[in-house]
Design an enzyme around this catalytic site. Sequence first.
Site, PDB file in Angstrom:
ATOM      1  N   ASN A 219       0.707  -0.914  -0.066  1.00 40.18           N
ATOM      2  CA  ASN A 219       0.221  -0.213  -0.070  1.00 40.18           C
ATOM      3  C   ASN A 219       0.754   1.378  -0.125  1.00 40.18           C
ATOM      4  OD1 ASN A 219      -2.929  -0.051  -0.045  1.00 40.18           O
ATOM      5  ND2 ASN A 219      -2.631  -1.646   1.448  1.00 40.18           N
TER       6      ASN A 219
ATOM      7  N   ASN B 147      -7.209 -10.148   3.385  1.00 39.56           N
ATOM      8  CA  ASN B 147      -8.273  -9.113   3.012  1.00 39.56           C
ATOM      9  C   ASN B 147      -9.551  -9.721   2.441  1.00 39.56           C
ATOM     10  OD1 ASN B 147      -7.890 -10.366   0.381  1.00 39.56           O
ATOM     11  ND2 ASN B 147      -6.297  -8.490  -0.200  1.00 39.56           N
TER      12      ASN B 147
ATOM     13  N   CYS C 297      -6.780  -0.957   9.576  1.00 35.89           N
ATOM     14  CA  CYS C 297      -6.458  -2.074   8.419  1.00 35.89           C
ATOM     15  C   CYS C 297      -6.432  -1.083   7.273  1.00 35.89           C
ATOM     16  CB  CYS C 297      -7.484  -3.084   8.198  1.00 35.89           C
ATOM     17  SG  CYS C 297      -9.393  -2.376   8.093  1.00 35.89           S
ATOM     18  N   SER C 298      -6.977  -1.253   6.279  1.00 35.71           N
ATOM     19  CA  SER C 298      -6.797  -0.188   5.077  1.00 35.71           C
ATOM     20  C   SER C 298      -7.673   0.687   5.223  1.00 35.71           C
ATOM     21  CB  SER C 298      -6.972  -1.172   3.756  1.00 35.71           C
ATOM     22  OG  SER C 298      -6.255  -1.976   3.483  1.00 35.71           O
ATOM     23  N   ASP C 299      -9.237   0.595   4.808  1.00 34.75           N
ATOM     24  CA  ASP C 299      -9.944   1.728   5.079  1.00 34.75           C
ATOM     25  C   ASP C 299     -10.660   1.601   6.520  1.00 34.75           C
ATOM     26  OD1 ASP C 299     -10.193   2.313   2.581  1.00 34.75           O
ATOM     27  OD2 ASP C 299     -11.114   0.507   1.935  1.00 34.75           O
ATOM     28  N   GLY C 300     -10.519   0.565   7.455  1.00 33.45           N
ATOM     29  CA  GLY C 300     -10.758   0.618   8.693  1.00 33.45           C
ATOM     30  C   GLY C 300     -12.292   0.460   8.873  1.00 33.45           C
ATOM     31  N   TRP C 301     -13.079  -0.586   7.873  1.00 35.08           N
ATOM     32  CA  TRP C 301     -14.209  -0.833   8.256  1.00 35.08           C
ATOM     33  C   TRP C 301     -14.518  -2.338   7.965  1.00 35.08           C
ATOM     34  CZ3 TRP C 301     -15.143   3.133   3.681  1.00 35.08           C
ATOM     35  CH2 TRP C 301     -14.687   2.561   2.651  1.00 35.08           C
TER      36      TRP C 301
ATOM     37  N   LYS D 228     -19.528  -1.641   5.466  1.00 32.80           N
ATOM     38  CA  LYS D 228     -20.371  -1.345   4.125  1.00 32.80           C
ATOM     39  C   LYS D 228     -21.357  -2.730   3.950  1.00 32.80           C
ATOM     40  CE  LYS D 228     -16.952  -0.772   1.103  1.00 32.80           C
ATOM     41  NZ  LYS D 228     -16.770  -0.253  -0.300  1.00 32.80           N
TER      42      LYS D 228
ATOM     43  N   ARG E 115     -20.994  -5.526   1.258  1.00 39.60           N
ATOM     44  CA  ARG E 115     -20.275  -6.771   1.869  1.00 39.60           C
ATOM     45  C   ARG E 115     -21.405  -8.050   1.579  1.00 39.60           C
ATOM     46  NH1 ARG E 115     -16.508  -4.635   0.675  1.00 39.60           N
ATOM     47  NH2 ARG E 115     -15.078  -3.654   2.052  1.00 39.60           N
TER      48      ARG E 115
END
Lengths: 556, 603
Positions: free
Chosen positions: B250, B275, B338-342, B380, B384
């Site tokens: 990233n 992921n 994490c990446s987006d944190g969701w 999401k 998801r």
Amino acid sequence: MELSEHIKTANVEDVTLRRPFHPALRGTLCVTSHHLLFSDGKDEASWQLLILLKNIDAIEKRAVGSSGTITIKCKDLLVLQLEIPGMEECLNIASSIEALSSLESVTEMYPFFYRPSHLTLSGPWGLSSMEQYYKQTERLWDRWRISTVNSDYSVCLSYPSAVIVPREVDDDMLIRSARFRQGGRFPVLSYCHHRNGMVIMRSSQPLTGANKKSCKEDELLLRAVIDGSKLGYIIDLRSAQQAQQARMTGGGFESKSCYSDWKRFHRHHERGKVVQESLIKLVEACSDPSHSVDRWLSKLENSKWLSHVHSALCTAGLVVECVERDGHSVLVHGSEGTDNTLLVSSLAQLILDPASRTVTGFLCLLEREWIQAGHPFQQRCAHSAYSHARLKQECPSFLLLLDCVWQVWRQFPLALEFSEALLLRLAQEVYASNYGTFLCNSEQERCAAGVKENTHCLFQSLLRPDIEEQYLNPLYEPTDLVIWPSVHPQSLQLWTGLFLRWTEYAQNMEEAREEVWSIVKEHREQAGPDRTNNMLSTHCDTLTPFENLMDELTIL
Amino acid sequence: MEHIITPKVEHVKLLNKYPEKKSALGTLYLTATHLIYVEQTNNSRAETWVLHHHIMSVEKLPLTAPGCPLLIRCKTFQLLHLLFQKERDCQDVYQSLLHLSQPVKEDELYAFLYTPHQNQEDRRQGWEFISVANDFSRMGLSNEYWEISPLNKNYEICSTYPSILGLPKNASVAVVTGSAKFRSRGRLPVLSYYHKDTKAAICRCSQPLSGLTSRCVEDEQMLQAISQANPNCPFIYVVDTRPKLNAMANRAAGKGYENEDNYSNIRFQFQGIENIHVMRNSLQKLLEVCSMKSPSMSDYLTGLENSGWMRHIKSVMDAGVFLAKAVSEERASVLVHCSDGWDRTAQVCSLACILLDPYYRTIKGLMVLIEKEWISFGHKFSHRCGHLDSDPKEVSPVFTQFLECVWQLSEQFPCVFEFNERYLIEIHNQVYACQYGNFIGNCQKERLDMRLHEKTFSLWPHLLKNQHLYRNPLYRRSLESTVLRPSTLPLHFKFWCGMYNHYDGGMHPKQSVLDQLLSLTQKQVEGERTMTELQRQLAVADGVLPDPSGLISTPTKQDSPCEKTPTAPVVQSNGSCAPLINGDAEEAVPGAEKCNEEEGAES
């Protein structure tokens, strides 16, 4: 040589004991002829650990400076560490343990010395016998009889003195049939289904050999079993190929031409060494500290233990299907007829017969189908999962049975009167016991050693009201139905109660068990006093703490 | 309704998974919301209801001699194998289901059609029943270190965050907004959970836009402020839940992870959770194992291993345990991303909350936790769960994994959860069902724009109304205050047959300890109630109490908050269960007849 001559150092002070999930303790260690005793103080309030030396499967010694460490691995899967000051003492203790934990002579074993004050030797020994089973089973009276042809164990060394056989077959025929079966284990009745009178028979393999010998009497015996009805099923616990191969070494199978009324199925079951190694691998996997899930799953798979559980339940299901659904009698055998044969026939009975699902009924089943039927306990249970000794005839067939019973219990948690605790207790007792029940390899040996006269009976003891409660299933609701377990791999689980017995997990499960009991008790109290009296008698106080201690094999 | 070409097809076979078992013959109906299969034999009638939203995929298999097969896979792990006599019918049903199962527009979702008997006031109260703000008060906030701030009330700082945020008191607005600019999608570090006993906090955010060299003073100050808000520990943990390789990759895209040299007093950790794409594929493989026809033990265990599923579950659990340990034992605050944190962040934070705080182990507490860590923080759900016809690469069983972790814990600790397995499975079904509005949309702002609170109903009051079904009879309140310390050795992770093979009744225990205990305790509660009532009548008769004009309320155990909330909708069979469909006709199944007509409670 006296047992005490093996003991060079009987007492050591300042020993440190380490157990999983407990703080280390310092105290005194004693070795006696049959026990290892650790005590953390001198007064009466001290905490004590008493281990039967026979329960010790393997020890490892390690020197640390001037002191030594002994790791003790028990047959009930407990692992302990003792730190002993003084190298010499350490080595002495270790050699005493090594010598005394592997006594060969039955009469030197602890059951011959166990004399608790609350039991007398004159009491009844055992719960059941073939004669009693016959008496209780009215359906048998017409066409079956008790034969005492083996009363001096000359026909079959591993059979009990009395067996149930078809009425129209006389003792001479039995003797001839016995000569045609490995170890003399001719077909005998194991179970008669209460609903349709169909029976489960068991035997060892026929000795057809390479030149396809046959035995008229053996054929007549089996024909008499099905008595004119069209068909019986033979469940051979070997693959067809293995059964063929067995002919090369004098064994064999029932050919279609000689036994035209019988249809044969082959179901492959592993035996002996392979199963023992499965247990060793599984226990090793369970104590693997690695955090890799893949590694665990592959070790679990690789141990094949669950595969054995799976096949045992599948084949027992097949027997049940033949008896209950198709309404035909079944003959079960493998090679010797002393391991998988007993496993399958007793599991089938548990599934079929409500009477074998009570505490008493289950113990009777074990007594008839394992002890009297000549499962060689002493050979099979000489070592458990930790021993590095070269395997001889060890095989955890009985443990496999207990695991299968646990799987049935998990799927039918209301149908069995006994609890997991009973299975765990049996798993422990079979390897090392105060009682004589699991000693020797057959009735004949027990008789010769005077087991009944000189030891106490485990099953009698388990049924004493003050002991029994802990082995009861609080949710028991008798059902007459056949309890058909699912054999999907997803439905079978690792028996954590046994294999994770000495972990924190077991404590959480114990809490849950207590909670279930308290809910049930509260409910029964509300339901009225009339239901509570015999089910809920509290522990009586006749046992002194020490006796209580002696009753359990390791830790209270 | 315009998608339904043929509403009724007769003589449809429902094939049993096991070829030796007889298949059913019946009639298939398509309604606006459900697929209904009715098997009518001489004296019995079995219905299988499948909600269109539960359908994950519909597949036409090659034509066979006995008919035209259609394979329907559900998000609830149900599998329907239908056989049509006429190719035409099969095609029609196939076409219809394709549309019905994946609507294009939000207002086609079930929740917008669903109208239980509730008035507007009930509806409003239903939505207010679970409140994240109340949970912050429960934690003792605001206090001298933390404040609940309305800075994001118009979703200007971060569009996917909730309108109220827990922020360290000494972080200035400039620091907050500056930090948000340095974080992916503006998801700045904010409070997730405050542990009263240790004063340590769990905070969450997305990855920093650090690239290879960038840094941001405000972001560094923000972390400093979080650290200072905990007087008990001089450092904070920064936990990147991703595998290190992913995080490094990233950096090339201008994102990445915190450089320990730039931030003072942080201890940086990777946790190695894979992921969403890896998880989706893993579930796919797991389901293949679950649907094998008659696998050997080795096939099954090898399949389980190769799916990697248990490994992923363990990685989530490990991270949760790490957080809980840091907070409870080291008294250290933790910042998680994490990446987006969701996704992973939501999993790990909510799991840690459960380990730390017994409140979240209650029926209501779990609702609050899901509302807080998942719904309000912008997991999401729409993407998801694939509610709408959208990018299949966005679909991932992240929330399912969280539920499984909770289930794994409940297997290790049978007495610490107020709810049972059925509660978790029911929540899972409802997440995909879109019958209630809670799990529609991807973040709070989106939900507000959709006016979900006006147009749909909330799930929580409905669950609470049925809470007697979800109770764990072994729940012991006395164990409440403990922090859970589960073993994360691999052998403690079990395959969750009740979830992934939920519809394979034959695989489950044939008798249920849960049902038995529930019925015992239910009788007990009733008994106590009768007793109290009798005592009260006695007291009245004795003249101790005034006349029974209802002034005295009998205290009963049932007197729970749910009765103060609006009555939940009357449910017509909503298809979250199909009691009879896979119940293997094993003959000795005592108690199996007790098929519960109540939704979701398969016995």
